[in-house]
Design an enzyme around this catalytic site. Structure first.
Site, PDB file in Angstrom:
ATOM      1  N   GLY A  46       0.937  -1.149   0.100  1.00 17.45           N
ATOM      2  CA  GLY A  46      -0.090  -0.005   0.078  1.00 17.45           C
ATOM      3  C   GLY A  46       0.801   1.096   0.021  1.00 17.45           C
ATOM      4  O   GLY A  46       1.937   1.067   0.413  1.00 17.45           O
ATOM      5  N   GLN A  51       2.972  10.161   1.226  1.00 25.60           N
ATOM      6  CA  GLN A  51       4.264   9.429   1.217  1.00 25.60           C
ATOM      7  C   GLN A  51       5.051   9.735  -0.065  1.00 25.60           C
ATOM      8  O   GLN A  51       6.243   9.441   0.004  1.00 25.60           O
ATOM      9  CB  GLN A  51       3.881   7.906   1.205  1.00 25.60           C
ATOM     10  CG  GLN A  51       3.432   7.429   2.632  1.00 25.60           C
ATOM     11  CD  GLN A  51       3.293   5.856   2.671  1.00 25.60           C
ATOM     12  OE1 GLN A  51       2.504   5.513   1.969  1.00 25.60           O
ATOM     13  NE2 GLN A  51       4.392   5.033   3.126  1.00 25.60           N
ATOM     14  N   CYS A  88       5.923  -0.096   7.028  1.00 27.37           N
ATOM     15  CA  CYS A  88       5.501   1.297   6.376  1.00 27.37           C
ATOM     16  C   CYS A  88       6.637   1.273   5.480  1.00 27.37           C
ATOM     17  O   CYS A  88       7.678   1.489   5.651  1.00 27.37           O
ATOM     18  CB  CYS A  88       5.175   2.433   7.036  1.00 27.37           C
ATOM     19  SG  CYS A  88       4.641   3.803   6.370  1.00 27.37           S
ATOM     20  N   LEU A  89       6.410   1.820   4.100  1.00 29.40           N
ATOM     21  CA  LEU A  89       7.435   2.236   3.411  1.00 29.40           C
ATOM     22  C   LEU A  89       8.256   3.537   3.370  1.00 29.40           C
ATOM     23  O   LEU A  89       9.117   3.852   3.196  1.00 29.40           O
ATOM     24  CB  LEU A  89       7.018   2.278   1.762  1.00 29.40           C
ATOM     25  CG  LEU A  89       6.356   0.996   1.149  1.00 29.40           C
ATOM     26  CD1 LEU A  89       5.914   1.181  -0.264  1.00 29.40           C
ATOM     27  CD2 LEU A  89       7.597   0.046   1.160  1.00 29.40           C
ATOM     28  N   HIS A 130      -3.954   1.214   7.754  1.00 25.21           N
ATOM     29  CA  HIS A 130      -2.844   1.864   7.614  1.00 25.21           C
ATOM     30  C   HIS A 130      -2.925   2.902   6.562  1.00 25.21           C
ATOM     31  O   HIS A 130      -2.477   4.158   7.011  1.00 25.21           O
ATOM     32  CB  HIS A 130      -1.942   0.859   7.442  1.00 25.21           C
ATOM     33  CG  HIS A 130      -0.440   1.446   7.178  1.00 25.21           C
ATOM     34  ND1 HIS A 130       0.441   0.894   8.237  1.00 25.21           N
ATOM     35  CD2 HIS A 130       0.022   2.157   6.414  1.00 25.21           C
ATOM     36  CE1 HIS A 130       1.549   1.462   7.794  1.00 25.21           C
ATOM     37  NE2 HIS A 130       1.508   2.311   6.930  1.00 25.21           N
ATOM     38  N   GLU A 131      -3.284   2.877   5.457  1.00 20.67           N
ATOM     39  CA  GLU A 131      -3.311   3.548   4.347  1.00 20.67           C
ATOM     40  C   GLU A 131      -4.194   4.761   4.860  1.00 20.67           C
ATOM     41  O   GLU A 131      -3.957   6.009   4.284  1.00 20.67           O
ATOM     42  CB  GLU A 131      -3.813   3.065   3.087  1.00 20.67           C
ATOM     43  CG  GLU A 131      -2.764   2.125   2.592  1.00 20.67           C
ATOM     44  CD  GLU A 131      -1.078   2.447   2.716  1.00 20.67           C
ATOM     45  OE1 GLU A 131      -0.828   3.499   2.758  1.00 20.67           O
ATOM     46  OE2 GLU A 131      -0.274   1.503   3.162  1.00 20.67           O
ATOM     47  N   HIS A 134      -2.563   7.383   7.127  1.00 19.30           N
ATOM     48  CA  HIS A 134      -1.998   8.196   6.503  1.00 19.30           C
ATOM     49  C   HIS A 134      -2.369   9.491   6.028  1.00 19.30           C
ATOM     50  O   HIS A 134      -1.778  10.671   6.010  1.00 19.30           O
ATOM     51  CB  HIS A 134      -1.135   7.711   5.514  1.00 19.30           C
ATOM     52  CG  HIS A 134       0.182   6.754   5.549  1.00 19.30           C
ATOM     53  ND1 HIS A 134       1.223   7.213   5.977  1.00 19.30           N
ATOM     54  CD2 HIS A 134       0.436   5.460   5.167  1.00 19.30           C
ATOM     55  CE1 HIS A 134       2.006   6.307   6.113  1.00 19.30           C
ATOM     56  NE2 HIS A 134       1.757   5.147   5.529  1.00 19.30           N
TER      57      HIS A 134
HETATM   58 NI    NI Z   1       2.542   3.492   5.627  1.00 17.64          NI
END
Ligand code: NI
Length: 164
Positions: A46, A51, A88-89, A130-131, A134
């Protein structure tokens, strides 16, 4: 399509609230394509627009059955819970324990700007939560129930506990 630079934890943009999207534009279509490419290239499941530095309410998710594009997502229902490792990226190589609902129903606009609903369990439910977080400037570390650890160390520590 192009790979975009993924912002990391210390970047203020990850802490801002994103704006609603009102129309599909060529710029937004390009953003979505780039987010997908960037997510796949980073082996993520995701990615949310902040991000890549864009404060708009759009996320992309693919846990293996997607991709899903969610514009202005709103979580309608949740049920149950799951507790497990999450990453998380924007925090590469890190993992911590987070409890999430085990079932989520979300309403969003798709790439065609038509409203649809998506239901997910397990990893998909976790990714949706999670997304969506963000988009409100929330990171999983805010909800972590364990120390935020190097991923390898995390799984060594917690899998070892599970096996006991
Ligand atoms: Ni994330």
């Amino acid at each position: 399509m192009a790979i975009r630079n993924i912002r990391t934890e210390e970047d203020e943009v990850l802490r801002k609230r994103c704006r609603e999207i009102t129309e599909m534009t060529p710029k937004l279509a390009t953003l979505i394509d780039d987010m997908l490419e960037t997510m796949y290239e980073a082996n993520g499941v995701g990615l949310a627009a902040p991000q890549v530095g864009i404060l708009k309410r759009v996320v992309v998710i693919d846990v293996g059955d997607g991709p899903y594009i969610l514009i202005n997502p709103v979580i309608l229902e949740t049920d149950g819970s799951q507790t497990g490792g999450e990453g998380c990226l924007s925090l590469p190589g890190k993992t911590a324990t987070v409890t999430r609902p085990n079932y989520v129903k979300v309403r969003a606009l798709g790439r065609d700007m038509k409203e649809y609903e998506l239901e997910g369990t397990e990893l998909l439910a976790r990714a949706i939560c999670h997304e969506c977080d963000h988009l409100d400037g929330v990171l999983y570390t805010d909800k972590a129930e364990s120390p935020v650890m190097d991923t390898e160390e995390y799984y060594e520590t917690y899998q070892a506990q599970d096996e006991e």
